[in-house]
Design an enzyme around this catalytic site. Structure first.
Site, PDB file in Angstrom:
ATOM      1  N   THR A 111     -10.997  -8.069  -1.818  1.00  0.00           N
ATOM      2  CA  THR A 111     -12.116  -8.756  -2.507  1.00  0.00           C
ATOM      3  C   THR A 111     -12.172 -10.255  -1.555  1.00  0.00           C
ATOM      4  OG1 THR A 111     -11.931  -7.991  -4.670  1.00  0.00           O
ATOM      5  CG2 THR A 111     -12.872 -10.316  -4.448  1.00  0.00           C
ATOM      6  N   ASP A 137      -6.506   5.343  -1.676  1.00  0.00           N
ATOM      7  CA  ASP A 137      -6.288   4.216  -2.745  1.00  0.00           C
ATOM      8  C   ASP A 137      -6.789   4.524  -4.155  1.00  0.00           C
ATOM      9  OD1 ASP A 137      -5.148   1.691  -3.877  1.00  0.00           O
ATOM     10  OD2 ASP A 137      -7.176   0.602  -3.164  1.00  0.00           O
ATOM     11  N   HIS A 138      -6.215   4.195  -5.151  1.00  0.00           N
ATOM     12  CA  HIS A 138      -6.792   4.295  -6.561  1.00  0.00           C
ATOM     13  C   HIS A 138      -7.454   5.720  -6.651  1.00  0.00           C
ATOM     14  CE1 HIS A 138      -5.991   0.706  -8.391  1.00  0.00           C
ATOM     15  NE2 HIS A 138      -6.436   0.088  -7.608  1.00  0.00           N
ATOM     16  N   HIS A 169      -1.361  -5.052  -6.586  1.00  0.00           N
ATOM     17  CA  HIS A 169      -2.787  -4.797  -6.253  1.00  0.00           C
ATOM     18  C   HIS A 169      -3.526  -6.102  -6.875  1.00  0.00           C
ATOM     19  CE1 HIS A 169      -3.429  -0.277  -6.085  1.00  0.00           C
ATOM     20  NE2 HIS A 169      -2.179  -0.289  -6.225  1.00  0.00           N
ATOM     21  N   GLY A 170      -4.635  -6.098  -6.512  1.00  0.00           N
ATOM     22  CA  GLY A 170      -5.306  -7.483  -6.629  1.00  0.00           C
ATOM     23  C   GLY A 170      -4.657  -8.727  -5.750  1.00  0.00           C
ATOM     24  N   HIS A 172      -7.473  -7.347 -10.008  1.00  0.00           N
ATOM     25  CA  HIS A 172      -8.479  -7.037  -8.973  1.00  0.00           C
ATOM     26  C   HIS A 172      -9.547  -8.077  -9.165  1.00  0.00           C
ATOM     27  CE1 HIS A 172      -6.539  -3.103  -9.606  1.00  0.00           C
ATOM     28  NE2 HIS A 172      -6.472  -3.076  -8.417  1.00  0.00           N
ATOM     29  N   GLY A 173     -10.186  -8.219  -8.097  1.00  0.00           N
ATOM     30  CA  GLY A 173     -11.445  -9.207  -7.666  1.00  0.00           C
ATOM     31  C   GLY A 173     -11.122 -10.504  -7.601  1.00  0.00           C
ATOM     32  N   ASN A 203      -1.872  -4.965  -1.587  1.00  0.00           N
ATOM     33  CA  ASN A 203      -3.284  -4.534  -1.586  1.00  0.00           C
ATOM     34  C   ASN A 203      -4.512  -5.624  -1.465  1.00  0.00           C
ATOM     35  OD1 ASN A 203      -2.132  -2.109  -1.923  1.00  0.00           O
ATOM     36  ND2 ASN A 203      -3.480  -1.340  -3.460  1.00  0.00           N
TER      37      ASN A 203
HETATM   38  P1  13P Z   1      -8.426  -7.370  -4.611  1.00  0.00           P
HETATM   39  O1  13P Z   1      -9.819  -6.759  -4.240  1.00  0.00           O
HETATM   40  O2  13P Z   1      -8.369  -8.108  -5.835  1.00  0.00           O
HETATM   41  O3  13P Z   1      -7.956  -8.112  -3.360  1.00  0.00           O
HETATM   42  O4  13P Z   1      -7.410  -6.172  -4.744  1.00  0.00           O
HETATM   43  C1  13P Z   1      -7.336  -5.041  -3.759  1.00  0.00           C
HETATM   44  C2  13P Z   1      -6.603  -3.808  -4.510  1.00  0.00           C
HETATM   45  O5  13P Z   1      -5.801  -4.187  -5.322  1.00  0.00           O
HETATM   46  C3  13P Z   1      -7.019  -2.527  -4.058  1.00  0.00           C
HETATM   47  O6  13P Z   1      -6.431  -1.419  -4.486  1.00  0.00           O
END
Ligand code: 13P
Length: 285
Positions: A234, A81-82, A209-210, A181-182, A231
């Site tokens: 968090t 990932d990323h 994502h996020g 994200h987060g 994805n």
């Molecule tokens: P979150 O941590 O916000 O759930 O996002 C996860 C993510 O996008 C991993 O690539």
């Protein structure tokens, strides 16, 4: 067992469902997510992000992710990932990951195209699918509390998405349309019409994502418009933290093992709810 990202995406397209893509940088999250896969029978993507290297190097957690996924009776994709550079992705593929993402979204557009093409050439040669990213989602998965508000000026533009997919050959596209994200510091406002436009223009499945912290309606509306991979990290990691920390003040508990078990159970409950939500077929929204 391992399945390819291509097969997992085809399953999600056919059934009009979302695929859970869960980051598992600590062992309790990995074991819990595998268990959810076995309970539900749904294909799950286990992933490791380069941003988690300081906590959990891919050389250590990577073989555990790959081996436990292979040994399981349930279907898993194991995904980098990323990935921020080609060397990191090559290292992950060497370890046995069978799917990857190159995140060139913070680079100039032409530079994003160039590096993504390079990764696609390397991965496709080995029969491995690639996720690219266009548009910027703020925040990261490292628990930085200063983040958490989407910036609409950074959303993905449909015409650029079309050009990007045509020129890079990516198999799915991470796009920006309202998630971050987060932790969410403000209630997210997903741009649902933009998701439909992006899916149409890109011509490949979209990746959100996020993905943790949204409502059931938000997941299902996004899936109905073409999001296939979601994805998630968090809020599961926070559930683990919230389950483990009260035990610190319990006089009868003095072994870390008890905290680890509480964390594992909390991730299992949280990820199970997520998988159940996004794998329910959505016909209209
Ligand atoms: P979150 O941590 O916000 O759930 O996002 C996860 C993510 O996008 C991993 O690539």
């Amino acid at each position: 067992m391992l399945i390819s990202l291509t097969d997992a995406l085809a399953h999600a397209e056919k059934d009009n469902v979302g695929l859970a893509a869960v980051n598992t940088p600590f062992f309790e999250a990995l074991a819990a997510t595998i268990k959810v896969g076995e309970q539900t029978g749904q294909p799950i993507i286990l992933q490791h992000a380069q941003v988690h290297e300081p906590y959990s190097p891919i050389e250590e957690i990577g073989p555990a992710i790959v081996e436990l996924a292979k040994r399981s009776s349930a279907p898993f994709v194991v995904h980098i990932d990323h990935g921020e550079d080609i060397d990191y992705i090559a290292k992950g593929l060497e370890i046995g990951f069978n799917s990857c993402m190159i995140d060139g979204s913070l680079r100039e557009y032409e530079e994003n195209v160039r590096i993504t093409r390079e990764v696609v050439a390397m991965a496709h040669e080995r029969g491995i699918a690639v996720e690219g990213e266009l548009g910027v989602m703020t925040g990261n998965e490292n628990g930085d509390p200063s983040q958490g508000v989407a910036d609409a000026t950074l959303y993905t533009q449909p015409e650029q998405a079309r050009d990007f997919v045509e020129r890079t050959g990516v198999d799915c596209l991470a796009a920006s349309f309202g998630t971050v994200h987060g932790l969410y510091r403000q209630k997210p406002h997903l741009n649902l019409p933009l998701i439909s436009e992006l899916r149409e223009a890109a011509g490949v499945p979209l990746v959100m994502h996020g993905g943790s912290g949204l409502s059931e309606d938000e997941y299902q509306a996004s899936i109905a418009r073409g999001v296939r991979k979601i994805n998630y990290y968090t809020y599961a990691a926070r559930a683990a933290y919230e389950a483990a920390t009260p035990l610190v003040n319990d006089d009868k508990i003095f072994l870390f093992t008890n905290l680890a078990k509480a964390a594992r159970d909390a991730v299992e409950t949280d990820v199970r709810h997520f998988v159940d939500t996004i794998s329910a077929r959505v016909d209209a929204f």
